[in-house]
Design a protein around this motif. Sequence first.
Motif, PDB file in Angstrom:
ATOM      1  N   GLU B 176       0.760  -1.176  -0.382  1.00  0.00           N
ATOM      2  CA  GLU B 176      -0.180  -0.365   0.153  1.00  0.00           C
ATOM      3  C   GLU B 176       0.623   1.366  -0.146  1.00  0.00           C
ATOM      4  O   GLU B 176       1.812   1.100   0.877  1.00  0.00           O
ATOM      5  N   LEU B 177       0.506   2.215  -1.025  1.00  0.00           N
ATOM      6  CA  LEU B 177       1.968   3.236  -1.049  1.00  0.00           C
ATOM      7  C   LEU B 177       0.869   4.260   0.477  1.00  0.00           C
ATOM      8  O   LEU B 177      -0.280   3.991   0.675  1.00  0.00           O
ATOM      9  N   ASP B 178       2.043   4.839   0.569  1.00  0.00           N
ATOM     10  CA  ASP B 178       1.815   5.533   1.990  1.00  0.00           C
ATOM     11  C   ASP B 178       2.395   6.911   1.112  1.00  0.00           C
ATOM     12  O   ASP B 178       3.859   7.452   1.885  1.00  0.00           O
ATOM     13  N   ILE B 217      10.677  -1.220   1.919  1.00  0.00           N
ATOM     14  CA  ILE B 217      10.040  -2.370   1.780  1.00  0.00           C
ATOM     15  C   ILE B 217       8.152  -3.098   2.956  1.00  0.00           C
ATOM     16  O   ILE B 217       8.145  -3.465   3.098  1.00  0.00           O
ATOM     17  N   LYS B 218       8.912  -1.643   3.921  1.00  0.00           N
ATOM     18  CA  LYS B 218       8.026  -1.625   4.667  1.00  0.00           C
ATOM     19  C   LYS B 218       6.496  -1.589   4.461  1.00  0.00           C
ATOM     20  O   LYS B 218       4.846  -1.561   5.097  1.00  0.00           O
ATOM     21  N   LEU B 219       6.053  -1.204   3.372  1.00  0.00           N
ATOM     22  CA  LEU B 219       4.303  -0.887   2.442  1.00  0.00           C
ATOM     23  C   LEU B 219       4.540  -1.788   2.477  1.00  0.00           C
ATOM     24  O   LEU B 219       3.654  -1.785   1.841  1.00  0.00           O
ATOM     25  N   SER B 220       5.127  -3.176   2.079  1.00  0.00           N
ATOM     26  CA  SER B 220       4.433  -4.242   1.730  1.00  0.00           C
ATOM     27  C   SER B 220       3.382  -4.502   2.595  1.00  0.00           C
ATOM     28  O   SER B 220       2.313  -5.372   2.532  1.00  0.00           O
ATOM     29  N   GLY B 221       3.835  -4.356   4.180  1.00  0.00           N
ATOM     30  CA  GLY B 221       2.281  -4.613   4.542  1.00  0.00           C
ATOM     31  C   GLY B 221       2.438  -6.823   5.214  1.00  0.00           C
ATOM     32  O   GLY B 221       2.118  -6.684   6.254  1.00  0.00           O
ATOM     33  N   ASN B 222       4.297  -7.182   5.251  1.00  0.00           N
ATOM     34  CA  ASN B 222       4.022  -8.626   5.105  1.00  0.00           C
ATOM     35  C   ASN B 222       5.563  -8.040   5.830  1.00  0.00           C
ATOM     36  O   ASN B 222       6.394  -7.986   6.017  1.00  0.00           O
ATOM     37  N   ILE B 223       5.260  -8.247   7.298  1.00  0.00           N
ATOM     38  CA  ILE B 223       6.512  -7.818   8.408  1.00  0.00           C
ATOM     39  C   ILE B 223       7.947  -8.854   8.670  1.00  0.00           C
ATOM     40  O   ILE B 223       8.172  -8.394   8.536  1.00  0.00           O
ATOM     41  N   PHE B 224       7.320 -10.361   7.438  1.00  0.00           N
ATOM     42  CA  PHE B 224       8.535 -10.967   7.876  1.00  0.00           C
ATOM     43  C   PHE B 224       9.458 -10.739   6.430  1.00  0.00           C
ATOM     44  O   PHE B 224      10.524 -10.865   6.490  1.00  0.00           O
TER      45      PHE B 224
END
Lengths: 297, 297
Positions: B176-178, B217-224
């Motif tokens: 998700e774009l922030d 990469i944090k924007l991916s929404g997948n913490i792993f």
Amino acid sequence: MAEKTLSGRLARDILGKIRGGEFMPGDKLNAQCLASDLRVSRTPVLKALKILADSGIAEHRPNRGYTVADTPPPAKIKDFKEPSSASDFYFRLADDWVAGRISQDVTEQFLLQHYDVKRSEITSTLFRATNEGWAERKPGYGWTLLPVVNTPEAFEQVYRFRAAIEPAALLEPTFELDFKVLDELQRIQERYLDGLVETETADRLVLVGLHFHEAIIKLSGNIFFHQALVRVNRLRRLLEIRSSVDRKRVYDQFSGHLELIGLLRQGDPVAASYYMRQHLTEAAARKGSLQRTYGGT
Amino acid sequence: MAEKTLSGRLARDILGKIRGGEFMPGDKLNAQCLASDLRVSRTPVLKALKILADSGIAEHRPNRGYTVADTPPPAKIKDFKEPSSASDFYFRLADDWVAGRISQDVTEQFLLQHYDVKRSEITSTLFRATNEGWAERKPGYGWTLLPVVNTPEAFEQVYRFRAAIEPAALLEPTFELDFKVLDELQRIQERYLDGLVETETADRLVLVGLHFHEAIIKLSGNIFFHQALVRVNRLRRLLEIRSSVDRKRVYDQFSGHLELIGLLRQGDPVAASYYMRQHLTEAAARKGSLQRTYGGT
DNA sequence: AAATGTTTTTCTTGTGATGAATATGCAAAA
DNA sequence: TTTTGCATATTCATCACAAGAAAAACATTT
């Protein structure tokens, strides 16, 4: 036997070597060799050998050291079991947290009072949980437990992550087949398909599955892939061990593993990589549907 | 000022809020609000405010609490700097190990004698190093430092790993774009391209680069994905900070970051993912050639 | 009531002593 | 010379306790 001491664990390890055929009855158990092999000094090795001698597994003759006994009494052998992970404080804490039995904010004092463990174990456990991403030190006193791994999406996210790294790992230029490892893995999968799936604990089945993937990825020769997988698998253990296992699905899973080994043996890493991606996507889809019914428990 | 105490760090944090415009001269500094905002109790906040008042940054009137002073004397402000990472025992140990100044096998006792640190810090540092994969507890007493990250191939392996996860992360369905984050990142890259590249320390330049990737990469929404990247980046800090930085290359790198932001703004994650892969492959190639000359030092 | 100042309680860390476990050195036996 | 058995030296976990720091409770002022 909980094997809390080093010598206890060494006794188990040495027994493992004997049972694994590394030492035959009558063979000499050289203390120095065992010590450097196990990366300890002779002192704990000698204690371990004494334990084994007391159990009748080894024999001792003064000034001649220890040898493997001719007829080890099998009855004694089950005393040397691995400790169960359920008794591990880390897993108890995680379980209580995931199940909502403890509050989000905990102090070390609280844990000290509510669990029968030493302070050092609390410290290391919280440190570990921090590294796994589900605990966090507050600026002052106390810790906060994070809900990340608790959410249903975590399951899917783990699979998506694995689908990114595992197929890629198989295509690493440093990837190298190790037939000894492949043989070993194949034997294990076959043994399980051959009946163990029905009799072993769910816990065990999950672990065998995890171990298969870790061993394969390790062949990539790139430690970062391997470490990343080991890391997410630690979390998966927390999540999956709580859920029941559909043994029929395990058959599919383990057959898939054999198929993958076959592709690797043929020296076709591209096909193996593609197959791995499929394997993971399928598993994710199954978990997903399982997950939707699982939230209620 | 080393900021060893909580109140010291809080003082710095509050000062940061003032300088960041969150509080204007004359504004009230409500202790309770600050406390819950900073996740601590009022006690250390009050101490922090007292420190600020002593520095003339805040003002105190009995029974009316603290307010931001009208004219904070700028001379005092530099006392509240971040502690340098060079003084961190973790980095000193890593540095000495990578440079071959200490042996592979160390005991806690040895570290206690040769570095001026507390036992607790030694414990936590070794624990951390274990988690980072470059230290390991021996079965008995002592620790072994592992050579993994020391080898030249480690550089390339890190890049290959990143090339597997970063482009994949951009394609996550939860991506998700922030725009707030993108704006911030863009501003930073532009500021550096606009001159800071020449003046800032090599240390700093590496960190800014790492931070850019982590934020994206944090924007991916997948913490792993994010956690895996943060983890390998910790290692990269150990490796890269020692090497000198080619500032010309940094321009290319930061321009690439701007390009990537552009693609993301256009809502084209596939192109962004592709570009990211390119970006990493290029960087790997450059590092590779650098590495071949670097081994000799 | 809400915010502030003050006191009390609780939590954590640091220190040193103790003892158990491990490592190491040395003489005797193979 | 190598291995064994034993004595000695280190290392580390743990405990109790003191001191310091933070949280919580209470009292007072706005």
